[in-house]
Design an enzyme around this catalytic site. Structure first.
Site, short mmCIF file in Angstrom:
data_model
loop_
_atom_site.label_atom_id
_atom_site.label_comp_id
_atom_site.label_asym_id
_atom_site.label_seq_id
_atom_site.Cartn_x
_atom_site.Cartn_y
_atom_site.Cartn_z
N ALA A 98 32.38 -3.02 6.63
CA ALA A 98 31.63 -2.10 7.14
C ALA A 98 31.27 -2.23 8.61
O ALA A 98 31.52 -3.46 8.96
CB ALA A 98 30.42 -2.13 6.29
N GLY B 133 34.98 -2.90 2.32
CA GLY B 133 35.39 -1.29 2.04
C GLY B 133 36.79 -1.14 2.58
O GLY B 133 37.44 -0.20 2.22
N GLU C 212 38.77 -1.65 -0.19
CA GLU C 212 38.52 -0.56 -1.40
C GLU C 212 39.29 0.52 -1.14
O GLU C 212 39.71 1.28 -1.81
CB GLU C 212 36.93 -0.34 -1.38
CG GLU C 212 36.01 -1.40 -2.18
CD GLU C 212 34.75 -1.08 -2.17
OE1 GLU C 212 34.31 -0.98 -3.27
OE2 GLU C 212 34.12 -1.00 -1.35
N GLU D 277 30.98 -8.60 -0.51
CA GLU D 277 29.69 -8.00 -0.58
C GLU D 277 28.64 -9.01 -1.11
O GLU D 277 27.50 -8.86 -0.72
CB GLU D 277 29.81 -6.75 -1.07
CG GLU D 277 30.62 -5.68 -0.42
CD GLU D 277 32.04 -5.49 -0.62
OE1 GLU D 277 32.73 -4.43 -0.10
OE2 GLU D 277 32.38 -6.55 -0.98
#
Length: 697
Positions: A63, A102, A105, A125
Site C-alpha cells: 500500500a 497488496g 494479492e 499486514e
C-alpha cells in the site's frame, strides 16, 4: 489514463507497466491506472495475453503509506483484483524485487506468476495489526496449502523465489535482471502453448487435500505460546480457515469482517505508530539531510567480551573488516571462540552456509596491539562500565588513530563528554550504545556529545542502517534515554518488592502486559553485576544510592544466569527462571533490617508504578532535550527493551491512556511514596494544563 500505469503492445503481448517510484505502491493513481490499462488490454484485439510488469527496483511493494489513515478513494484494491481475475485474456505477473501485501494479492489475481531468482514475496499486514484484506487469505492457501499460508500470513515474513516456487505461489523462477524480458519470454510461452485462463479462486486441490481442522487448532496453540497477547495473528488463522470451510465469495466476506475487526483493534494503532516511528527516527531534527558522512571501510573494536564480540559480528555480517583488540591472548581466543560458536549455531539452523561462517571469521582480525588501529575509520570501545578505564582507552586511541577516525564508546550510562575530554578531538567522539546480545538486538542508541561534529552524528546514523540496526540519536546524560528510564523502573520494582510484592509477581505483571521478560529476569540475563557496577560508580561519584538486597545478591556472587543463580535460580542448560526460597529469605531479612512490614500489593499498582515512573522520566528526558521527540523514546523502548510494539511505546501509550489520568495517579503516588521520587515532570503538568499530548510536541 494516468501516467503512472501505461499500456503498450509488444507483438501479441499487451504490456501493463507500473512506474510509481520508489516502490510502485498501490496509490489511488496506481489503482485507477491499473483498471484503465486493463480495459485497454481487453479491448486490444491483437493482444493474445497480458503482462503486468513494474519499472524500477521492485514489483508492487504494498500500500501507499502516504494514504494511511485517509478514506479509501475508489477503485478499491479488491475491485482491481476482481477485474484482473475476471479478465477475458490470460494475465502474467512478472515479479522482481518484492511483491508484498497488496502487491502479492494483485499478483495472485493474475493467471500466472513468473519471478526472477532474487525476488521475494510476502503478506506483512500482520505487522501493522491487520490481515491481508484483498483476498490474500483466500487465494494464497489455494496455491500453497494451509500450513505455508498460515506461516506467511501470521508472521508477515517474506519468502524467496525458490521457496515460493516450491509451494506453488509462483509458477516459474528465471535468472536475469531484465524483468521485462523475463516476463515477455514467459508470456510468449503461454501464448504459443495455448495456456488457458486459470483463476486462483477456482483452484481447490489444496483445499480438499488439507481439509483437516487439526492444522488450524495446532497453529492456534503454537500462537498461544509465541504471541499470546496479539490480536491479529489469531484473526489471520480464522481467515485462512474460512478458505477451507466456505465458498470463495463467502470466504472473502469473512476476510473483510475479520479485517475490520483488526482495523478497530487498539493494537493496530500501536503497531502503525511503531511502523512510522521506526522510519521517522532516521530523520534527526536539526541535522540536515544533506550532511556529509565519513567513509567507514574498516572498524576497530576494543574488548572481545560478550558485547565486543557481538558488535564485531554486526560489521562482519555486512562485509566490513574488523580488528578486535584485547589485553590478553586468552581473552582474545575466548572471544573469537564465542563468535565462531555463534556463527556455527546460525549455520546449523540453515540461516547461513558453512562457507559464510568462514568468510565472516576471516573478516575479524584479532590483535593485542593498539597500533593496529592506525588505519581504521571507526573504533568502538566495549569494555565494562568504569570511567577511569574508558578515559585511559580513549587517550590511547587519540594517540594511535588517524585524523578523522570516529572514536565511539558502547557505554550504557556514562558521560560521553567526560570520555571525550580524554582526547584532543572531542568532535570525533560519540556514543554507540548497542544492546545485548549485540548481534541480535535491533536498537543502536547513538549518543551525541556537546562537541560531536554533525558529520559524525550523520555517519553513526548511516552506520546503524548499514549494519541493519534501528539507529536513534539522543543527547548525553546519565543513562541517556533507555537505561535512564529502565533504572527508574528498576528502582520502583525493587521498592515494590521491599513493600511486599515478590520478584515473580512483579515479573508476571510485566510479562502479562507484553514484555518478553520481567525486570528481575532481565537483570539475571544481563548479569546482576552490571547494575551493581553502575550503582557503585554512582556512589563513587557522590550520589546517594541506597544499598539494596540486589547488591547483597551481587556480593554473594549470585550474578544471574551466568552463575546459575541470581534473583532466580537456573537449572543447567536452561534459561527458565525458578523462584528461590533463599532469595525470599534474603528479602525478608532486608525488610526486617529496614523495619518494613510487608503488605499485599495489587497487580494494578505494580503495573501503574512500573509504567508511570517510566513515562514521567520520559517527560523529563523530552524536557531536557535528551530525546528530540516522544517517538524517539518509543522506538528505543520497542527495539531495545522489548516494549510490546502493539502498545506503541511508553509515550504513545501515555497519550492513549490520557495524560490527565496519568498525572492524577502520579500525584497520588507522590503523597503515598515520597515527594521527590514521584515529583511530576513539569512538561507533563504543562501538557495536561494545555490539553495536549506528547505527540503534539
Amino acid at each position: 489514463m494516468t501516467e503512472v500505469v501505461t499500456y503498450s503492445r509488444d507483438g501479441n503481448i499487451g504490456v501493463l507497466t507500473v512506474r510509481y517510484p520508489p516502490v510502485n505502491a498501490l496509490s489511488h493513481e496506481v489503482r485507477s491506472g491499473l483498471l484503465e490499462a486493463l480495459e485497454k488490454g481487453q479491448a486490444d484485439e491483437n493482444a493474445k495475453a497480458l503482462l503486468l510488469v513494474c519499472e524500477g527496483r521492485t514489483f508492487i511493494a504494498g500500500a501507499d503509506i502516504r494514504e494511511f489513515g485517509k478514506p479509501m478513494q475508489p477503485p478499491s484494491l479488491p475491485d482491481v483484483i476482481n477485474a484482473f481475475e475476471n479478465s477475458s485474456k490470460p494475465i502474467v505477473a512478472a515479479i522482481h524485487g518484492t511483491a508484498l501485501g497488496g502487491g502479492l494479492e494483485l499478483a495472485l489475481g493474475c493467471d500466472y506468476r513468473v519471478a526472477v531468482s532474487s525476488a521475494k514475496v510476502g503478506l506483512p499486514e500482520v505487522k501493522l495489526g491487520l490481515l491481508p484484506g484483498a483476498g490474500g487469505t483466500q487465494r494464497l492457501p489455494r496455491l500453497s496449502g494451509a500450513q505455508k499460508a498460515l506461516e506467511m500470513i501470521t508472521s508477515g515474513e517474506f519468502v524467496g523465489a525458490s521457496e515460493a516456487l516450491r509451494f506453488g505461489i509462483v509458477d516459474a523462477v528465471e535468472e536475469g535482471n531484465d524483468i521485462l524480458s523475463v516476463g515477455k519470454a514467459y508470456t510468449e510461452k503461454a501464448i504459443s502453448e495455448g495456456w488457458h485462463l486459470r483463476r486462483v479462486r477456482d483452484l481447490t486441490d489444496k483445499l480438499t487435500a488439507e481439509h483437516d481442522s487439526t492444522v488450524f487448532d495446532e497453529f492456534r496453540a503454537s500462537l498461544q505460546k509465541k504471541a499470546p497477547n496479539l490480536f491479529s495473528p489469531f484473526k489471520c488463522v480464522d481467515a485462512v480457515e474460512a478458505a477451507f470451510q466456505l465458498p470463495f465469495e463467502a470466504g472473502l466476506e469473512k476476510e473483510r469482517e475479520l479485517f475490520m475487526a483488526c482495523m478497530q483493534s487498539s493494537q493496530r494503532a500501536g503497531l502503525v505508530h511503531a511502523f512510522f516511528a521506526e522510519r521517522e527516527v532516521s530523520k534527526v531534527p536539526g541535522l540536515a539531510a544533506e550532511t556529509p558522512v565519513r567513509e567507514i571501510n574498516r572498524v576497530g573494536i576494543v574488548g572481545a567480551g560478550t558485547m565486543g564480540g557481538g558488535i564485531a559480528m554486526n560489521f562482519a555480517n555486512v562485509g566490513i573488516p574488523v580488528r578486535l583488540l584485547e589485553a590478553r591472548q586468552d581473552a582474545l581466543d575466548r572471544g573469537l571462540a564465542v563468535i565462531r560458536k555463534n556463527y556455527e549455531n546460525t549455520a546449523k539452523k540453515g540461516r547461513i552456509t558453512a562457507a559464510q561462517v568462514e568468510e565472516r571469521m576471516v573478516l575479524i582480525e584479532p590483535t593485542l596491539n593498539y597500533d593496529d588501529f592506525g588505519d581504521v575509520d571507526l573504533v568502538i570501545e566495549a569494555v565494562f562500565e568504569d570511567m577511569g578505564i574508558k578515559r585511559d582507552i580513549f587517550a590511547r586511541l587519540d594517540e594511535v588513530c588517524k585524523p578523522g577516525a570516529i572514536l565511539a564508546s558502547n557505554t550504557s550510562t556514562l558521560d560521553i563528554d567526560a570520555i571525550a575530554s580524554a582526547t584532543r578531538r572531542p568532535q570525533d567522539v560519540v556514543g554507540m550504545h548497542f544492546f545485548s546480545p549485540a548481534n541480535v538486538m535491533k536498537l543502536l542508541e547513538n549518543v551525541r556529545g556537546e562537541k560531536t561534529a554533525d558529520d559524525v552524528k550523520a555517519t553513526v546514523m548511516a552506520v546503524a542502517k548499514r549494519i541493519n540496526k534501528v539507529g536513534v540519536l539522543v543527547g548525553n546524560g546519565y543513562g541517556f534515554v533507555g537505561n535512564r528510564m529502565l533504572h527508574k523502573r528498576g528502582a520502583e520494582a525493587v521498592a515494590l518488592v521491599n513493600e511486599g510484592a515478590s520478584p515473580q509477581q512483579v515479573d508476571q505483571v510485566l510479562t502479562d502486559f507484553g514484555f518478553p521478560m520481567g525486570q528481575f529476569a532481565m537483570s539475571d540475563l544481563a548479569g546482576i553485576d552490571v547494575g551493581y557496577r553502575i550503582r557503585q560508580e554512582r556512589r563513587k561519584a557522590g550520589e546517594d544510592v541506597p544499598v539494596s538486597w540486589l547488591d547483597k545478591l551481587a556480593e554473594q556472587n549470585r550474578l544471574g544466569q551466568k552463575t546459575g543463580m541470581g534473583v532466580y535460580r537456573y537449572e543447567a542448560g536452561s534459561r527458565a527462571p525458578i523462584p528461590d526460597p533463599q532469595v525470599d529469605a534474603l528479602i525478608a531479612e532486608y525488610r526486617a533490617e529496614q523495619d518494613i512490614t510487608p503488605r499485599a500489593v495489587s497487580d494494578q499498582e505494580i503495573l501503574e508504578r512500573c509504567l508511570y515512573v517510566m513515562i514521567n522520566e520520559g517527560a523529563r528526558i523530552l524536557e531536557e532535550g535528551i530525546a528530540a521527540r516522544s517517538l524517539d523514546i518509543d522506538v528505543i523502548w520497542i527495539y531495545g527493551y522489548g516494549f510490546p510494539a502493539y502498545r506503541g511505546g511508553p509515550m504513545f501509550l501515555a497519550d492513549e491512556i490520557g495524560l490527565d489520568a496519568i498525572l492524577a495517579t502520579i500525584k497520588d503516588f507522590q503523597q503515598r511514596f515520597g515527594a521527590s521520587r514521584w515529583q511530576p515532570a513539569s512538561l507533563l503538568e504543562k501538557l495536561v494544563a494545555e490539553g495536549k499530548r506528547f505527540s503534539d510536541l
